[in-house]
Design a protein around this motif. Sequence first.
Motif, PDB file in Angstrom:
ATOM      1  N   THR A   1      42.532  53.669  40.580  1.00 17.67           N
ATOM      2  CA  THR A   1      43.014  54.859  39.874  1.00 17.67           C
ATOM      3  C   THR A   1      42.702  54.819  38.376  1.00 17.67           C
ATOM      4  N   GLY A   2      42.246  53.679  37.894  1.00 20.82           N
ATOM      5  CA  GLY A   2      41.917  53.548  36.470  1.00 20.82           C
ATOM      6  C   GLY A   2      43.145  53.356  35.596  1.00 20.82           C
ATOM      7  N   SER A   3      44.289  53.051  36.198  1.00 24.01           N
ATOM      8  CA  SER A   3      45.520  52.959  35.424  1.00 24.01           C
ATOM      9  C   SER A   3      45.809  51.533  34.989  1.00 24.01           C
ATOM     10  N   HIS A   4      45.005  51.054  34.090  1.00 26.85           N
ATOM     11  CA  HIS A   4      45.220  49.724  33.501  1.00 26.85           C
ATOM     12  C   HIS A   4      44.558  49.761  32.129  1.00 26.85           C
ATOM     13  N   PRO A   5      45.242  49.224  31.124  1.00 24.62           N
ATOM     14  CA  PRO A   5      44.704  49.319  29.758  1.00 24.62           C
ATOM     15  C   PRO A   5      43.267  48.818  29.610  1.00 24.62           C
ATOM     16  N   LEU A   6      42.875  47.876  30.448  1.00 27.84           N
ATOM     17  CA  LEU A   6      41.524  47.323  30.312  1.00 27.84           C
ATOM     18  C   LEU A   6      40.449  48.207  30.951  1.00 27.84           C
ATOM     19  N   LEU A   7      40.885  49.203  31.701  1.00 28.15           N
ATOM     20  CA  LEU A   7      39.919  50.015  32.442  1.00 28.15           C
ATOM     21  C   LEU A   7      39.576  51.302  31.690  1.00 28.15           C
ATOM     22  N   GLU A   8      38.282  51.553  31.579  1.00 25.82           N
ATOM     23  CA  GLU A   8      37.845  52.787  30.925  1.00 25.82           C
ATOM     24  C   GLU A   8      37.925  53.961  31.891  1.00 25.82           C
ATOM     25  N   LYS A   9      37.877  53.647  33.169  1.00 20.78           N
ATOM     26  CA  LYS A   9      37.930  54.707  34.173  1.00 20.78           C
ATOM     27  C   LYS A   9      38.317  54.106  35.517  1.00 20.78           C
ATOM     28  N   ALA A  10      38.475  54.974  36.510  1.00 20.49           N
ATOM     29  CA  ALA A  10      38.757  54.495  37.861  1.00 20.49           C
ATOM     30  C   ALA A  10      37.452  54.029  38.508  1.00 20.49           C
ATOM     31  N   TYR A  11      37.558  53.027  39.342  1.00 15.78           N
ATOM     32  CA  TYR A  11      36.369  52.547  40.047  1.00 15.78           C
ATOM     33  C   TYR A  11      36.568  52.649  41.551  1.00 15.78           C
ATOM     34  N   HIS A  12      35.572  53.174  42.185  1.00 14.72           N
ATOM     35  CA  HIS A  12      35.625  53.368  43.633  1.00 14.72           C
ATOM     36  C   HIS A  12      35.517  52.013  44.339  1.00 14.72           C
ATOM     37  N   PRO A  13      36.214  51.849  45.455  1.00 15.23           N
ATOM     38  CA  PRO A  13      36.140  50.570  46.173  1.00 15.23           C
ATOM     39  C   PRO A  13      34.706  50.150  46.501  1.00 15.23           C
ATOM     40  N   MET A  14      33.851  51.119  46.763  1.00 16.02           N
ATOM     41  CA  MET A  14      32.464  50.757  47.085  1.00 16.02           C
ATOM     42  C   MET A  14      31.720  50.234  45.861  1.00 16.02           C
ATOM     43  N   THR A  15      32.131  50.695  44.683  1.00 14.63           N
ATOM     44  CA  THR A  15      31.548  50.162  43.447  1.00 14.63           C
ATOM     45  C   THR A  15      31.905  48.688  43.331  1.00 14.63           C
ATOM     46  N   ILE A  16      33.143  48.354  43.662  1.00 19.38           N
ATOM     47  CA  ILE A  16      33.601  46.970  43.606  1.00 19.38           C
ATOM     48  C   ILE A  16      32.829  46.124  44.628  1.00 19.38           C
ATOM     49  N   ARG A  17      32.689  46.682  45.815  1.00 20.41           N
ATOM     50  CA  ARG A  17      31.985  45.962  46.873  1.00 20.41           C
ATOM     51  C   ARG A  17      30.545  45.670  46.441  1.00 20.41           C
ATOM     52  N   PHE A  18      29.908  46.693  45.889  1.00 20.15           N
ATOM     53  CA  PHE A  18      28.531  46.534  45.442  1.00 20.15           C
ATOM     54  C   PHE A  18      28.447  45.526  44.290  1.00 20.15           C
ATOM     55  N   PHE A  19      29.376  45.618  43.393  1.00 17.96           N
ATOM     56  CA  PHE A  19      29.468  44.712  42.242  1.00 17.96           C
ATOM     57  C   PHE A  19      29.541  43.253  42.723  1.00 17.96           C
ATOM     58  N   ILE A  20      30.348  43.027  43.733  1.00 12.65           N
ATOM     59  CA  ILE A  20      30.520  41.679  44.270  1.00 12.65           C
ATOM     60  C   ILE A  20      29.256  41.210  44.981  1.00 12.65           C
ATOM     61  N   LEU A  21      28.604  42.116  45.694  1.00  8.78           N
ATOM     62  CA  LEU A  21      27.397  41.737  46.431  1.00  8.78           C
ATOM     63  C   LEU A  21      26.209  41.486  45.506  1.00  8.78           C
ATOM     64  N   GLN A  22      26.307  41.986  44.279  1.00 13.66           N
ATOM     65  CA  GLN A  22      25.202  41.795  43.333  1.00 13.66           C
ATOM     66  C   GLN A  22      25.151  40.383  42.749  1.00 13.66           C
ATOM     67  N   SER A  23      26.162  39.584  43.042  1.00 13.42           N
ATOM     68  CA  SER A  23      26.127  38.196  42.579  1.00 13.42           C
ATOM     69  C   SER A  23      26.189  37.289  43.802  1.00 13.42           C
TER      70      SER A  23
END
Length: 499
Positions: free
Chosen positions: A302-324
């Motif tokens: 939902t993007g509701s954390h001071p460190l977050l500039e925006k909300a991130y979709h779960p698939m973005t996270i999944r892709f982010f993890i698979l990129q390493s």
Amino acid sequence: MPLKIYNSLTRTKEIFEPLNKGYVGMYVCGPTVSGESHLGHARPYITFDVVYRYLKHLGYQVRYVRNITDAGHFEEEGRVAEDKISTKAILEKLEPMELVQKYTNLFHWAMKQFNNIEPNIEPTATGHIVEQIGMIEKIIADGYAYVVNGSVYFDVNKYNEDFSKKGLPYGILSGRNLEEQLDTTRDLDNQHEKRNKADFALWKNAPPEHIMRWQSPWGEGFPGWHIECSAMATKYLGTQFDIHGGGMDLQFPHHECEIAQSTVCNHTAPVRYWMHNNMITINGRKMGKSYNNVIKLTELFTGSHPLLEKAYHPMTIRFFILQSHYRSTLDFGNEALQASEKAFKRLWEAYENLQKISIDNIEAADVELDKKINKQIAEFTEFIEDDFSTAKVLANMFEIVPVINAIKNKQLAQNTLSKNTIALMQQQFTLFIEEIFGLKFQEDNNEKLSDILQLLVDIRKEAKAKKDFVTSDKIRNELAQLGVLLKDEKDGTVSWSFI
RNA sequence: GGUCCUGUGGCCGAGUGGCUAGGCAGAGCUCUGCAAAAGCUUCUACACCAGUUCGAAUCUGGUCGGGACCUCCA
């Protein structure tokens, strides 16, 4: 090409050979449901989801077991001996099992968002008290545990002495030796109960205020943390099984204790291949409660954390993890996540374009390129078989993306690649992106919305035909404001995507 | 203190002896009414010092920095 897995036990990549031909038993340490899952938790479950998916793709019948720790472990062992779950339950004025249910549901919801396949068995610690007690009794009978004041402790020293001779010293997994540990273990109060500082609790006597408690041969109490995984893994996967996964932070003491308990009980080392994923860091530091730097999954989505500039979709996270690579640390950052978001979108659009390409030419006009692409496609398998190098597979895909887009947009001749190559690309992209990596691009496939957008596109087209660019730009710009991106394709059609 | 890991370009991140990783961001060009998208081209790198080698980001030693575990932890 055989599958190679890095085994934490031997610290080498080994060719994977299951114990029983055609079958794989896999156990992964699940969450402690005393609180909300955070970004760090996403890593093991996505990593081992890909492992599970790939093993299934190879044709194995896989039994994937992932536990739910709902019995809580000690806050400070030996000092207060409080159950983590019941303590917090009092604060929230909830029944312990109500709290457990709440966070279990939330966990399941998050797993679904990530498109993780459910495990075959998801046993709970509280549902296996009987098995845990049974195991503890066996360990006591064999002389490797002792009872003190209603608690049971594992005798690490005795175990180490006896099993070192069999090549199974305590510390075999984490690469530490017992003597050194004895010198460095911190002093705890209540230490007198244990014969040895390194001993760990199998069963803990419950103080009166402790809500979660069970009857046992040693009085009312609750199980130690390590025994649950041993008991449930043994029950569902047998005395020896193929793969045990979990975070690197569990290697010691949790997995080390599992090995000791199971080895005593079952007279065999429990696991063939130990797999450990590395941590997700934030500003270079492990994400964890004790560091006060967690970003919960709900906050992330939902993007509701001071460190977050925006909300991130779960698939973005999944892709982010698979990129390493799963054994490397992965550093969180807005810039990094936004890069993943864009990259995934680009990959997915190319993938969709690829599925639409239809050609007949048997021969490739560009033989060199055709050859190169065949090689890059073949490497998908080579890379994933090399200890699940998802990052390298994705890199190869991105090498192919421009070729797909160029053919689709007629920037390259239609007959550049051969029919067979295109077919192979279509098949392998689907296999890796959807089936193995478990990625999917979630769009609102609302028919009414599509009709309305098409209407706007048509109006804009008419305006453009009349050179009424004010109207056409207004439609395009205002749709962009609403998150709908219009793209004028080379062939005159207009497509759209949601930003 | 002990055990282990790590230091790659503006950001994330592959990579264990010689080959362009890749993504995002930046610059230029093509296409386009303009833009976006797409394609093409392009800049920025291997913490530092010494050694091994014909050749090192990659191996060895040292220096400095970061981290994990040793306590619940994915």
